[in-house]
Design an enzyme around this catalytic site. Structure first.
Site, PDB file in Angstrom:
ATOM      1  CG  LEU A  43      -1.729  -1.240   1.523  1.00 24.56           C
ATOM      2  CD1 LEU A  43      -2.497  -1.088   2.829  1.00 24.56           C
ATOM      3  CD2 LEU A  43      -2.688  -1.523   0.378  1.00 24.56           C
ATOM      4  CG  ASP A  44       1.343   5.662  -2.162  1.00 28.38           C
ATOM      5  OD1 ASP A  44       2.495   5.872  -1.747  1.00 28.38           O
ATOM      6  OD2 ASP A  44       0.588   6.563  -2.561  1.00 28.38           O
ATOM      7  CE  LYS A  45       3.203   9.009   4.254  1.00 29.67           C
ATOM      8  NZ  LYS A  45       2.303  10.187   4.297  1.00 29.67           N
ATOM      9  CB  THR A  46       0.922  10.543   0.032  1.00 27.54           C
ATOM     10  OG1 THR A  46       1.963  10.701   0.978  1.00 27.54           O
ATOM     11  CG2 THR A  46       0.246  11.892  -0.194  1.00 27.54           C
ATOM     12  CB  VAL A 239      -3.552  -0.156  -2.879  1.00 28.29           C
ATOM     13  CG1 VAL A 239      -4.727   0.825  -2.939  1.00 28.29           C
ATOM     14  CG2 VAL A 239      -4.066  -1.584  -2.773  1.00 28.29           C
TER      15      VAL A 239
END
Length: 332
Positions: A43-46, A239
């Site tokens: 998963l990406d953060k921003t 994602v």
């Protein structure tokens, strides 16, 4: 057994329709089948685990630069970027009534920063390493003094001189923790946070959410490397929402784009697009995909197996043609 053979694509199409009703676009049946086998989520953060609506909380400047001028220069250049942080700087400058200038000769490195001319001055905006590599004069001012390591910042330089540090806040989504629990309940055994932000920020968010691993300071190539490393142990879902996520989305077994607010590049590279600005539907889509795959396998294995047995019985003379037709209908 012809109706059973047709049941497989019918099940897949029905599954695609069902996930669409919960706000998830799956581009084809192959993607849906792969989604059902996903074991690892990166998963990406921003913009993915966070709202992607960073707000400016502070602007630190050395002597010779004002906060409004630094913000105006950074926002002027960021008009050429589609990144969520760039949108936050432009929005804050607009809110303050600052007059933005048109940028020229813009060169953007996805996920790292961009440079260009604003009012004839060479401006660089981005991460610490990106901007530091473009400084021609070392700054004796430590703008980070007193700032926690996990705070998100954007550095700004003007004509090779450090002009300021913009401090941002980006809240974690309220449903992020629930998503991770739902993913695990749906059968995802490992969750990895992969972020372009500083490693301290990624570690802080990852610890708060309880992911299995968190890695920060990643450029697009770094995210692809994470995908390939994780893929060695099982099917991987990525994602993300930004341009810098597109290579990783394409490299993953299934790429999932935050289509409601993400970039066109990420939606184009992904096989799955979230049509709503929520994470919850993704876990529901995995559950539906697993059930759909189960129904398709049932049609292939159980249904065809019974049909073969019925045909063997008919070939051996143990049933009449009329009985065979009725038995086949029952199996179907």
């Amino acid at each position: 057994p012809c109706p059973l053979i047709l049941a497989v694509p019918v099940a897949i199409r029905s599954g695609i329709s069902r996930v669409a009703r919960v706000g998830v676009l799956v581009k084809n049946g192959g993607v849906l089948e792969t989604l059902a086998r996903i074991e690892i989520a990166v998963l990406d953060k921003t913009g993915t685990l966070t709202h992607g609506q960073a707000t400016v909380s502070d602007i630190r400047t050395p002597e010779g630069f004002s906060a409004d001028e630094v913000l105006r220069l950074a926002a002027s250049l960021d008009q050429a970027s589609g990144h969520v942080v760039a949108a936050a700087l432009v929005g804050e400058a607009t809110r303050r009534g600052l007059q933005l200038s048109a940028p020229h000769e813009v060169d953007e490195v996805a996920g790292e920063g961009l440079t260009g001319l604003v009012d004839g001055r060479r401006i660089a905006v981005g991460g610490d390493r990106y901007v530091a590599a473009r400084l021609t004069a070392l700054s004796s001012t430590t703008l980070r003094d007193g700032l926690p390591q996990e705070v998100m910042t954007v550095a700004v330089s003007c004509d090779g001189v450090l002009a300021g540090l913009i401090v941002l806040e980006d809240r974690v989504r309220d449903d992020a923790g629930q998503l991770l629990d739902s993913l695990r309940a749906a059968g995802v055994r490992r969750i990895v946070l992969a972020s372009g932000d500083r490693d301290a920020i990624a570690q802080s968010v990852g610890k708060r959410l309880g992911v299995d691993a968190a890695v920060g300071a990643l450029d697009p190539a770094g995210k692809v490397a994470i995908i390939r490393r994780e893929a060695a142990t099982g099917p991987v879902m990525m994602v993300g929402d930004g341009v810098n996520d597109a290579p990783a989305l394409a490299a993953a077994d299934v790429g999932v784009a935050m289509g409601a607010r993400g970039t066109a590049a990420s939606s184009e590279a992904a096989g799955v697009v979230l049509l709503v600005d929520q994470l919850g539907p993704l876990a529901k889509a995995i559950v539906i995909a697993r059930r759909t795959r189960g129904i398709a396998l049932q049609s292939e294995i159980v249904g065809l197996g019974r049909s073969v047995l019925a045909m063997v019985a008919a070939a051996g003379g143990y049933q009449s043609p009329q009985q065979g037709a009725l038995i086949q209908e029952a199996i179907d």
